[in-house]
Design a protein around this motif. Structure first.
Motif, PDB file in Angstrom:
ATOM      1  N   VAL A  75       0.870  -1.177   0.000  1.00 45.36           N
ATOM      2  CA  VAL A  75       0.000   0.000   0.000  1.00 45.36           C
ATOM      3  C   VAL A  75       0.909   1.230   0.000  1.00 45.36           C
ATOM      4  O   VAL A  75       1.850   1.296   0.793  1.00 45.36           O
ATOM      5  N   HIS A 154      -3.723   7.411  -3.740  1.00 50.29           N
ATOM      6  CA  HIS A 154      -4.656   6.844  -4.733  1.00 50.29           C
ATOM      7  C   HIS A 154      -5.457   5.673  -4.175  1.00 50.29           C
ATOM      8  O   HIS A 154      -5.359   4.543  -4.670  1.00 50.29           O
ATOM      9  N   VAL A 155      -6.260   5.955  -3.139  1.00 51.81           N
ATOM     10  CA  VAL A 155      -6.941   4.884  -2.396  1.00 51.81           C
ATOM     11  C   VAL A 155      -7.936   4.099  -3.252  1.00 51.81           C
ATOM     12  O   VAL A 155      -8.333   2.997  -2.887  1.00 51.81           O
ATOM     13  N   ARG A 157      -7.363   3.199  -6.485  1.00 54.14           N
ATOM     14  CA  ARG A 157      -6.716   2.607  -7.656  1.00 54.14           C
ATOM     15  C   ARG A 157      -6.659   1.083  -7.505  1.00 54.14           C
ATOM     16  O   ARG A 157      -6.544   0.585  -6.389  1.00 54.14           O
ATOM     17  N   SER A 161      -2.921   0.230  -3.476  1.00 51.08           N
ATOM     18  CA  SER A 161      -3.787   1.123  -2.705  1.00 51.08           C
ATOM     19  C   SER A 161      -4.415   0.366  -1.538  1.00 51.08           C
ATOM     20  O   SER A 161      -4.413  -0.867  -1.513  1.00 51.08           O
TER      21      SER A 161
END
Lengths: 252, 111
Positions: A75, A154-155, A157, A161
């Motif tokens: 992440v 970019h949570v 994507r 993420s």
């Protein structure tokens, strides 16, 4: 004042970024494209932040100094500091915790440390694109303890993420979350949402900034108080507005 | 066993057929790309749910011949394009990674 900010940019230090994308080019393009505040966030390293500080000084644009760190779950988290030294210290603390993957610059890309005049200072010989041996929760907590602004990247994507690797956004010490498009509530969980360019090539710089209301003069190098804390306060009090495409930038 | 034989033996849908039909010797099941980079072996097949072009980049780096995407995950066009450029096969299964890995293990050990 309404400022245009972009907190997510990679320079030629990131193996996956263009070799053209020097810290000085980012600073110049950021100014030319109307940004007021810009951060450098290479993968797991801050070694190009000294050059970025000088480049932003020359361009007259306000800088923040960061790292996009990769947790063991892969992440990505943007961690931002107000000074070059804090960013370098954080980078140094991550260095021994990078997974030791074989690094072939031919296949993975060069990792170039430069000065503000694009002179090559060093080539990093271990792979910065690897994951760290620290879990996401611990990584965020450690960055927050060091005083960083912490923004899961970019949570929304489908790779690297919280949504792709963890399945959800766990509770954490975040100042905001970065998204590519309007977020469902389960991915923002009440945190402020910002957009970010995640630039890897010159044409990406300033493609997805966000607008933020800051006190008059907050971006002046001589401003009282720290820009990092002023920005943190603005994010947490809901004064940031993401843009989901460049056409929206000129809107109200 | 060649990739094309494997696809038919396991009932996989071929999403990207512009690949070199190489002999497969082994497989690796993982959704962490850094783990794949560190531990997968060349001429193997990757069993994963990571349906994006970075999976292709890692496959190419390690020398993997094919990627089997599990659970009928949607496969984006840029992954297919990257796989075509790298001549890596992309195969799709409606089954989970557990089931695909079991079938792959059995198929590769059959004389």
């Amino acid at each position: 004042m309404r400022a245009l900010a972009d907190l997510h940019n990679h320079s030629c230090l990131s193996p996956c970024a263009s070799l053209e994308e020097s810290p000085s080019l980012i600073a110049r393009l950021a100014r030319e494209r109307g940004l007021d505040l810009v951060a450098l966030t290479d993968h797991n390293s801050a070694l190009n932040c000294p050059a970025f500080a000088e480049a932003c000084r020359r361009e007259g644009i306000a800088p923040l100094f960061g790292i996009e760190a990769s947790s063991i779950e892969e992440v990505h988290v943007v961690c931002l500091f107000g000074s070059v030294d804090e960013a370098l210290d954080f980078g140094e603390s991550l260095r021994g915790r990078l997974l030791d993957l074989p690094y072939d610059p031919e296949k993975l890309g060069d990792q170039v440390v430069v000065d503000a005049d694009e002179g090559v200072l060093d080539l990093v010989g271990y792979y910065l694109g690897a994951a760290l041996s620290i879990g996401f929760d611990e990584l965020c907590a450690e960055a927050a303890d060091r005083g960083a602004i912490v923004v899961p990247a970019h949570v929304d994507r489908p790779m690297f993420s919280v949504s792709s690797q963890l399945g959800f956004l766990p509770p954490g010490p975040y100042d905001a979350v970065e998204a590519m498009r309007p977020l469902p509530p389960e991915l923002s969980r009440g945190f402020p949402v910002v957009s970010g360019s995640d630039s890897h090539y010159p044409e990406h710089v300033a493609r997805r900034p966000f607008a933020v209301e800051l006190p008059e003069g907050a971006l002046d190098p001589s401003a009282a108080g720290s820009l990092l804390e002023t920005l943190r306060e603005a994010l947490r009090s809901g004064r940031a507005r993401p843009f989901w495409d460049s056409a929206a930038r000129s809107g109200p | 066993m060649r990739i094309s034989e494997l696809a038919s033996a396991l009932g996989l849908e071929t999403i990207q057929d512009g690949y070199e039909d190489r002999e497969i010797s082994t497989g690796y099941s993982s959704d962490l790309l850094s783990d794949v980079m560190a531990n997968a072996k060349a001429d193997g097949v990757l069993v994963t749910v990571q349906a994006h072009k970075n999976a292709v980049a890692v496959a190419s780096l390690v020398g993997l011949a094919a990627i089997i995407v599990c659970n009928s995950r949607p496969i984006p066009d840029d992954m297919i394009e990257a796989a075509r450029a790298e001549r890596v096969a992309v195969l799709l299964s409606p089954e989970s990674a557990f089931e695909v890995s079991g079938r792959l293990w059995t198929a590769l050990r059959r004389p």
